[in-house]
Write a protein that holds these residues in place. Structure first.
Motif, PDB file in Angstrom:
ATOM      1  N   MET A  40      54.623  41.660  30.367  1.00  0.00           N
ATOM      2  CA  MET A  40      53.580  42.713  29.661  1.00  0.00           C
ATOM      3  C   MET A  40      53.080  43.570  30.932  1.00  0.00           C
ATOM      4  O   MET A  40      52.741  42.980  31.970  1.00  0.00           O
ATOM      5  N   MET A  41      52.846  44.880  31.001  1.00  0.00           N
ATOM      6  CA  MET A  41      52.570  45.793  31.824  1.00  0.00           C
ATOM      7  C   MET A  41      51.075  45.307  32.126  1.00  0.00           C
ATOM      8  O   MET A  41      50.229  45.568  30.975  1.00  0.00           O
ATOM      9  N   ASN A  42      50.492  45.340  33.254  1.00  0.00           N
ATOM     10  CA  ASN A  42      49.178  45.049  33.687  1.00  0.00           C
ATOM     11  C   ASN A  42      48.620  46.339  33.852  1.00  0.00           C
ATOM     12  O   ASN A  42      49.365  47.370  34.605  1.00  0.00           O
TER      13      ASN A  42
ATOM     14  N   SER B 268      45.356  47.114  34.462  1.00  0.00           N
ATOM     15  CA  SER B 268      44.024  46.949  35.231  1.00  0.00           C
ATOM     16  C   SER B 268      44.171  46.117  36.387  1.00  0.00           C
ATOM     17  O   SER B 268      45.238  45.785  36.791  1.00  0.00           O
ATOM     18  N   PHE B 269      42.929  46.113  36.895  1.00  0.00           N
ATOM     19  CA  PHE B 269      42.941  45.072  38.184  1.00  0.00           C
ATOM     20  C   PHE B 269      42.285  43.715  38.098  1.00  0.00           C
ATOM     21  O   PHE B 269      42.160  42.991  38.797  1.00  0.00           O
ATOM     22  N   ASN B 270      42.383  43.315  36.847  1.00  0.00           N
ATOM     23  CA  ASN B 270      41.953  41.953  36.198  1.00  0.00           C
ATOM     24  C   ASN B 270      42.623  41.019  37.160  1.00  0.00           C
ATOM     25  O   ASN B 270      41.941  39.737  37.196  1.00  0.00           O
ATOM     26  N   ASP B 271      43.949  41.249  37.516  1.00  0.00           N
ATOM     27  CA  ASP B 271      44.610  40.071  37.965  1.00  0.00           C
ATOM     28  C   ASP B 271      44.245  39.671  39.500  1.00  0.00           C
ATOM     29  O   ASP B 271      44.449  38.626  39.890  1.00  0.00           O
ATOM     30  N   LEU B 272      43.232  40.443  39.914  1.00  0.00           N
ATOM     31  CA  LEU B 272      42.615  40.337  41.243  1.00  0.00           C
ATOM     32  C   LEU B 272      41.532  39.428  41.110  1.00  0.00           C
ATOM     33  O   LEU B 272      41.146  38.559  42.345  1.00  0.00           O
ATOM     34  N   SER B 273      41.119  38.965  39.964  1.00  0.00           N
ATOM     35  CA  SER B 273      39.897  37.948  39.760  1.00  0.00           C
ATOM     36  C   SER B 273      40.418  36.612  40.238  1.00  0.00           C
ATOM     37  O   SER B 273      41.477  36.030  39.878  1.00  0.00           O
ATOM     38  N   ASN B 274      39.634  36.005  40.968  1.00  0.00           N
ATOM     39  CA  ASN B 274      39.723  34.612  41.620  1.00  0.00           C
ATOM     40  C   ASN B 274      40.775  34.627  42.372  1.00  0.00           C
ATOM     41  O   ASN B 274      41.093  33.802  43.289  1.00  0.00           O
ATOM     42  N   LYS B 275      41.528  35.884  43.125  1.00  0.00           N
ATOM     43  CA  LYS B 275      42.297  35.775  43.986  1.00  0.00           C
ATOM     44  C   LYS B 275      41.547  35.395  45.512  1.00  0.00           C
ATOM     45  O   LYS B 275      40.786  36.154  45.664  1.00  0.00           O
ATOM     46  N   VAL B 276      42.102  34.475  45.894  1.00  0.00           N
ATOM     47  CA  VAL B 276      41.542  34.305  47.525  1.00  0.00           C
ATOM     48  C   VAL B 276      41.843  35.488  48.440  1.00  0.00           C
ATOM     49  O   VAL B 276      43.251  35.447  48.836  1.00  0.00           O
TER      50      VAL B 276
ATOM     51  N   GLN C  61      39.379  52.861  48.528  1.00  0.00           N
ATOM     52  CA  GLN C  61      39.189  51.902  47.614  1.00  0.00           C
ATOM     53  C   GLN C  61      40.426  51.520  46.559  1.00  0.00           C
ATOM     54  O   GLN C  61      41.069  50.380  46.273  1.00  0.00           O
ATOM     55  N   GLY C  62      40.650  52.703  45.705  1.00  0.00           N
ATOM     56  CA  GLY C  62      41.518  52.759  44.787  1.00  0.00           C
ATOM     57  C   GLY C  62      42.997  52.429  45.403  1.00  0.00           C
ATOM     58  O   GLY C  62      43.749  51.504  44.540  1.00  0.00           O
ATOM     59  N   THR C  63      43.360  52.971  46.330  1.00  0.00           N
ATOM     60  CA  THR C  63      44.675  52.639  46.912  1.00  0.00           C
ATOM     61  C   THR C  63      44.867  51.143  47.253  1.00  0.00           C
ATOM     62  O   THR C  63      45.915  50.524  47.185  1.00  0.00           O
ATOM     63  N   VAL C  64      43.740  50.481  48.117  1.00  0.00           N
ATOM     64  CA  VAL C  64      43.768  49.182  48.259  1.00  0.00           C
ATOM     65  C   VAL C  64      43.698  48.366  47.188  1.00  0.00           C
ATOM     66  O   VAL C  64      44.921  47.388  47.193  1.00  0.00           O
ATOM     67  N   LEU C  65      43.424  48.624  46.159  1.00  0.00           N
ATOM     68  CA  LEU C  65      43.292  47.651  44.852  1.00  0.00           C
ATOM     69  C   LEU C  65      44.711  47.908  44.163  1.00  0.00           C
ATOM     70  O   LEU C  65      45.308  46.832  43.617  1.00  0.00           O
ATOM     71  N   TYR C  66      45.392  49.097  44.190  1.00  0.00           N
ATOM     72  CA  TYR C  66      46.503  49.203  43.709  1.00  0.00           C
ATOM     73  C   TYR C  66      47.698  48.431  44.372  1.00  0.00           C
ATOM     74  O   TYR C  66      48.478  47.874  43.793  1.00  0.00           O
ATOM     75  N   LEU C  67      47.652  48.155  45.940  1.00  0.00           N
ATOM     76  CA  LEU C  67      48.580  47.459  46.512  1.00  0.00           C
ATOM     77  C   LEU C  67      48.409  46.266  46.549  1.00  0.00           C
ATOM     78  O   LEU C  67      49.329  45.358  46.742  1.00  0.00           O
ATOM     79  N   CYS C  68      47.008  45.743  46.294  1.00  0.00           N
ATOM     80  CA  CYS C  68      46.880  44.411  46.216  1.00  0.00           C
ATOM     81  C   CYS C  68      47.190  43.861  44.746  1.00  0.00           C
ATOM     82  O   CYS C  68      47.342  42.652  44.588  1.00  0.00           O
ATOM     83  N   SER C  69      46.995  44.567  43.849  1.00  0.00           N
ATOM     84  CA  SER C  69      47.282  44.188  42.295  1.00  0.00           C
ATOM     85  C   SER C  69      48.712  44.221  41.822  1.00  0.00           C
ATOM     86  O   SER C  69      49.617  44.727  42.477  1.00  0.00           O
ATOM     87  N   ASP C  70      48.980  43.448  41.033  1.00  0.00           N
ATOM     88  CA  ASP C  70      50.409  43.309  40.306  1.00  0.00           C
ATOM     89  C   ASP C  70      50.760  44.761  39.771  1.00  0.00           C
ATOM     90  O   ASP C  70      51.827  44.737  39.296  1.00  0.00           O
TER      91      ASP C  70
END
Length: 280
Positions: free
Chosen positions: A1-3, A5-13, A249-258
């Motif tokens: 399922m397509m993600n 949001s950036f919720n997948d970053l939650s609790n990522k070390v 910030q937006g580009t960082v979150l995009y590249l770190c997220s699924d």
């Protein structure tokens, strides 16, 4: 399922080197808002701890400040042990440590005479060593240490390197910094290929022109007005302004997220259009 949001970053070390710097703080703040667990790695432990405490209070996350020298592998190994014990296995690494140095900066943009003073031939090779080590080895060594946790993991790993406009078009006066940042883009592509079978993505981000402690002396005068070089940057940036740290910030979150799960080996400019502008 397509993600979506950036919720997948939650609790990522997430480890951020140079995390207490101007751009590092902005990156840490964005990740904290997404509830990532942060290890803010910096030479200045007091600043790293202060930022960690602030983000814990503001966002209710787990965050620690860790002292480490990105050019010392033993120091990095010690930091990794501390991070693992406090937060767990590392999921994301952001290589934010870097910078320039006056000793690796020419006084003139071009040699318009045969005067050697202030030119390329007058540069201090120790300055070259410092800048290249800080930017390239300061990315290489933390990656060797911190990304080991990502190998053999079921979850995806992410490495994000901080590049520069100099990687695309070398700027006058700063040959060492330009060469070092160009090496970051090449290393990003190489490592992305090498680690792809391990489900580890490697990308980079190239900030445009931000006024930082490292470049302030080049682009602004003591009264805050632009130097001739600072004005040239303005003239070459279609959006007509210097970037703010939060602009990345937006580009960082995009590249770190699924959200970017099929993206690896690229460098995204965040530059107000500087890289695409021909000058006419």
């Amino acid at each position: 399922m397509m993600n979506y949001s950036f919720n997948d970053l939650s609790n990522k070390v997430t480890v951020i080197t140079g995390g207490a710097g101007v751009i590092g703080k902005s990156i840490c703040t964005a990740l904290a808002a997404c509830k990532a667990k942060l290890a803010i790695v910096d030479l200045n432990l007091d600043n790293a701890k202060a930022l960690a405490d602030q983000l814990q209070e503001e966002h209710g996350i787990e965050a620690i400040g860790v002292a480490a020298n990105v050019l010392n592998k033993e120091s990095l190994n010690t930091a990794k042990k501390e991070i693992n014990e406090a937060l767990g296995s590392i999921d994301i690494l952001i290589n934010g440590a870097g910078g320039n140095h006056p000793k690796a900066t020419t006084q003139v943009e071009q040699m318009v005479s045969d005067e050697l003073e202030g030119s390329f031939f007058d540069l201090d090779t120790e300055g070259f060593d410092f800048v290249f080590d800080l930017n390239f080895k300061g990315t290489l060594l933390p990656t060797m240490v911190f990304s080991k946790d990502m190998i053999g993991k079921e979850n995806k790993g992410v490495i994000l390197n901080i590049s520069s406009m100099n990687a695309f078009k070398p700027l006058t006066k700063i040959p060492a910094y330009s060469a070092a940042k160009a090496s970051i883009n090449n290393f990003t592509e190489w490592l992305a290929t090498h680690l792809a079978p391990q489900n580890v993505r490697v990308n980079s981000l190239a900030p445009g022109f931000f006024i930082t402690d490292q470049n302030r002396f080049l682009v602004t005068k003591e009264d805050g007005s632009f130097t001739e070089r600072g004005q040239k940057i303005m003239n070459g940036t279609p959006m007509g302004k210097f970037g703010e740290p939060d602009d990345i910030q937006g580009t960082v979150l995009y590249l770190c997220s699924d959200i970017s799960s099929f993206v690896t080996g690229i460098c995204i400019p965040v530059d107000g259009g500087y890289n695409c502008f021909s000058g006419v």
